[in-house]
Design a protein around this motif. Structure first.
Motif, PDB file in Angstrom:
ATOM      1  N   PRO A  31       5.830  10.809 -13.566  1.00 22.39           N
ATOM      2  CA  PRO A  31       5.843   9.267 -14.599  1.00 22.39           C
ATOM      3  C   PRO A  31       5.685   8.247 -13.420  1.00 22.39           C
ATOM      4  O   PRO A  31       4.761   6.440 -13.372  1.00 22.39           O
ATOM      5  CB  PRO A  31       6.882   9.590 -14.648  1.00 22.39           C
ATOM      6  CG  PRO A  31       7.652  10.567 -15.036  1.00 22.39           C
ATOM      7  CD  PRO A  31       6.700  11.837 -13.715  1.00 22.39           C
ATOM      8  N   ALA A  32       6.212   8.204 -12.328  1.00 22.62           N
ATOM      9  CA  ALA A  32       5.379   7.068 -10.801  1.00 22.62           C
ATOM     10  C   ALA A  32       3.629   6.954 -10.667  1.00 22.62           C
ATOM     11  O   ALA A  32       3.526   5.052 -10.435  1.00 22.62           O
ATOM     12  CB  ALA A  32       6.316   7.260  -9.503  1.00 22.62           C
ATOM     13  N   THR A  33       3.280   8.364 -10.705  1.00 25.40           N
ATOM     14  CA  THR A  33       2.061   7.516 -10.370  1.00 25.40           C
ATOM     15  C   THR A  33       1.127   7.733 -11.670  1.00 25.40           C
ATOM     16  O   THR A  33      -0.076   6.920 -11.315  1.00 25.40           O
ATOM     17  CB  THR A  33       1.398   9.116 -10.172  1.00 25.40           C
ATOM     18  OG1 THR A  33       1.682  10.361 -10.440  1.00 25.40           O
ATOM     19  CG2 THR A  33       1.928   9.858  -8.351  1.00 25.40           C
ATOM     20  N   ALA A  50       3.766  19.056 -20.139  1.00 23.07           N
ATOM     21  CA  ALA A  50       2.952  18.530 -18.768  1.00 23.07           C
ATOM     22  C   ALA A  50       3.533  18.790 -17.483  1.00 23.07           C
ATOM     23  O   ALA A  50       4.037  19.970 -17.096  1.00 23.07           O
ATOM     24  CB  ALA A  50       1.963  18.013 -18.707  1.00 23.07           C
ATOM     25  N   GLY A  51       5.432  17.971 -17.574  1.00 24.28           N
ATOM     26  CA  GLY A  51       5.788  18.169 -16.732  1.00 24.28           C
ATOM     27  C   GLY A  51       7.114  18.157 -16.917  1.00 24.28           C
ATOM     28  O   GLY A  51       7.691  17.944 -15.752  1.00 24.28           O
ATOM     29  N   ALA A  52       7.173  19.577 -17.410  1.00 25.61           N
ATOM     30  CA  ALA A  52       8.619  20.516 -17.579  1.00 25.61           C
ATOM     31  C   ALA A  52       9.012  21.196 -16.929  1.00 25.61           C
ATOM     32  O   ALA A  52      10.278  21.017 -16.209  1.00 25.61           O
ATOM     33  CB  ALA A  52       8.566  20.864 -19.324  1.00 25.61           C
ATOM     34  N   ALA A  53       8.286  21.714 -16.161  1.00 25.86           N
ATOM     35  CA  ALA A  53       8.926  22.273 -15.148  1.00 25.86           C
ATOM     36  C   ALA A  53       9.428  21.893 -13.968  1.00 25.86           C
ATOM     37  O   ALA A  53      10.100  22.642 -12.645  1.00 25.86           O
ATOM     38  CB  ALA A  53       7.539  23.385 -14.294  1.00 25.86           C
ATOM     39  N   SER A  54       9.038  20.721 -14.195  1.00 29.12           N
ATOM     40  CA  SER A  54       9.180  19.739 -13.159  1.00 29.12           C
ATOM     41  C   SER A  54       9.425  18.706 -13.044  1.00 29.12           C
ATOM     42  O   SER A  54      10.207  17.404 -12.506  1.00 29.12           O
ATOM     43  CB  SER A  54       7.554  18.912 -12.382  1.00 29.12           C
ATOM     44  OG  SER A  54       7.184  19.776 -12.018  1.00 29.12           O
ATOM     45  N   GLN A  59       9.484  12.295 -22.707  1.00 28.71           N
ATOM     46  CA  GLN A  59       9.658  10.456 -22.599  1.00 28.71           C
ATOM     47  C   GLN A  59       9.347  10.099 -21.807  1.00 28.71           C
ATOM     48  O   GLN A  59       9.076   8.892 -21.913  1.00 28.71           O
ATOM     49  CB  GLN A  59      10.928  10.527 -23.222  1.00 28.71           C
ATOM     50  CG  GLN A  59      11.604   9.537 -24.006  1.00 28.71           C
ATOM     51  CD  GLN A  59      10.630   8.493 -24.471  1.00 28.71           C
ATOM     52  OE1 GLN A  59      10.664   9.577 -25.754  1.00 28.71           O
ATOM     53  NE2 GLN A  59       9.966   7.090 -24.524  1.00 28.71           N
ATOM     54  N   ALA A  60       9.806  10.531 -20.311  1.00 21.86           N
ATOM     55  CA  ALA A  60       9.697   9.664 -18.878  1.00 21.86           C
ATOM     56  C   ALA A  60       7.977   9.443 -18.997  1.00 21.86           C
ATOM     57  O   ALA A  60       8.017   8.303 -18.635  1.00 21.86           O
ATOM     58  CB  ALA A  60      10.412  10.315 -17.701  1.00 21.86           C
ATOM     59  N   TYR A  61       7.066  10.134 -19.336  1.00 21.38           N
ATOM     60  CA  TYR A  61       6.066   9.868 -19.016  1.00 21.38           C
ATOM     61  C   TYR A  61       5.588   8.603 -20.324  1.00 21.38           C
ATOM     62  O   TYR A  61       4.863   7.493 -19.541  1.00 21.38           O
ATOM     63  CB  TYR A  61       4.855  10.719 -19.502  1.00 21.38           C
ATOM     64  CG  TYR A  61       4.696  11.741 -18.246  1.00 21.38           C
ATOM     65  CD1 TYR A  61       3.646  11.516 -17.272  1.00 21.38           C
ATOM     66  CD2 TYR A  61       5.663  12.719 -18.379  1.00 21.38           C
ATOM     67  CE1 TYR A  61       4.365  12.341 -16.262  1.00 21.38           C
ATOM     68  CE2 TYR A  61       5.089  14.002 -17.432  1.00 21.38           C
ATOM     69  CZ  TYR A  61       4.766  13.750 -15.973  1.00 21.38           C
ATOM     70  OH  TYR A  61       4.603  14.934 -15.257  1.00 21.38           O
ATOM     71  N   VAL A  62       5.743   8.859 -21.680  1.00 20.53           N
ATOM     72  CA  VAL A  62       6.433   7.118 -22.472  1.00 20.53           C
ATOM     73  C   VAL A  62       6.377   6.415 -21.919  1.00 20.53           C
ATOM     74  O   VAL A  62       5.715   5.189 -22.045  1.00 20.53           O
ATOM     75  CB  VAL A  62       6.069   7.631 -24.033  1.00 20.53           C
ATOM     76  CG1 VAL A  62       6.147   6.929 -24.630  1.00 20.53           C
ATOM     77  CG2 VAL A  62       5.529   9.098 -24.347  1.00 20.53           C
ATOM     78  N   ASP A  63       7.820   6.258 -21.304  1.00 16.17           N
ATOM     79  CA  ASP A  63       8.478   5.050 -20.680  1.00 16.17           C
ATOM     80  C   ASP A  63       8.065   4.628 -19.891  1.00 16.17           C
ATOM     81  O   ASP A  63       7.873   2.999 -19.182  1.00 16.17           O
ATOM     82  CB  ASP A  63       9.467   5.265 -20.396  1.00 16.17           C
ATOM     83  CG  ASP A  63      10.675   5.687 -20.954  1.00 16.17           C
ATOM     84  OD1 ASP A  63      10.673   5.445 -22.752  1.00 16.17           O
ATOM     85  OD2 ASP A  63      11.804   6.519 -20.809  1.00 16.17           O
ATOM     86  N   ALA A  64       6.641   5.120 -19.059  1.00 15.40           N
ATOM     87  CA  ALA A  64       6.379   4.751 -17.898  1.00 15.40           C
ATOM     88  C   ALA A  64       5.278   4.655 -18.448  1.00 15.40           C
ATOM     89  O   ALA A  64       4.316   3.764 -17.577  1.00 15.40           O
ATOM     90  CB  ALA A  64       5.487   6.010 -17.084  1.00 15.40           C
TER      91      ALA A  64
END
Length: 86
Positions: A31-33, A50-54, A59-64
């Protein structure tokens, strides 16, 4: 500016896809990048989960500021490992 330079358009949409390699927990963008890419003027679409394993939720990507959707159709696709042939 030359005619070639004026007709060149950099990619505008960046896709982030899920990794398919067994045991892979990394993701090509956090999300930061995503925020950094948006700040550079790109649109960002992230494949669902895509980021679940990390540890990054959709929602974190949407918030970003990213969109969740079909990342493979983007101008540039970010992936940690090379895409599988299948």
């Amino acid at each position: 500016m030359s005619a070639q330079e004026s007709s060149h358009h950099p990619p505008q949409r960046v896709g982030v896809v899920a990794e398919s390699a067994s045991g892979e927990t990394r993701v090509a963008a956090t999300p930061a990048t995503v925020r950094q890419l948006l700040g550079l003027g790109y649109e960002v679409v992230v494949e669902q989960e895509a980021g679940a394993a990390s540890g990054f939720s959709d929602q974190a990507y949407v918030d970003a500021g990213a969109e969740i959707g079909e990342a493979w159709t983007a101008d540039v696709v970010l992936k940690v490992n090379a895409p599988a042939d299948s």
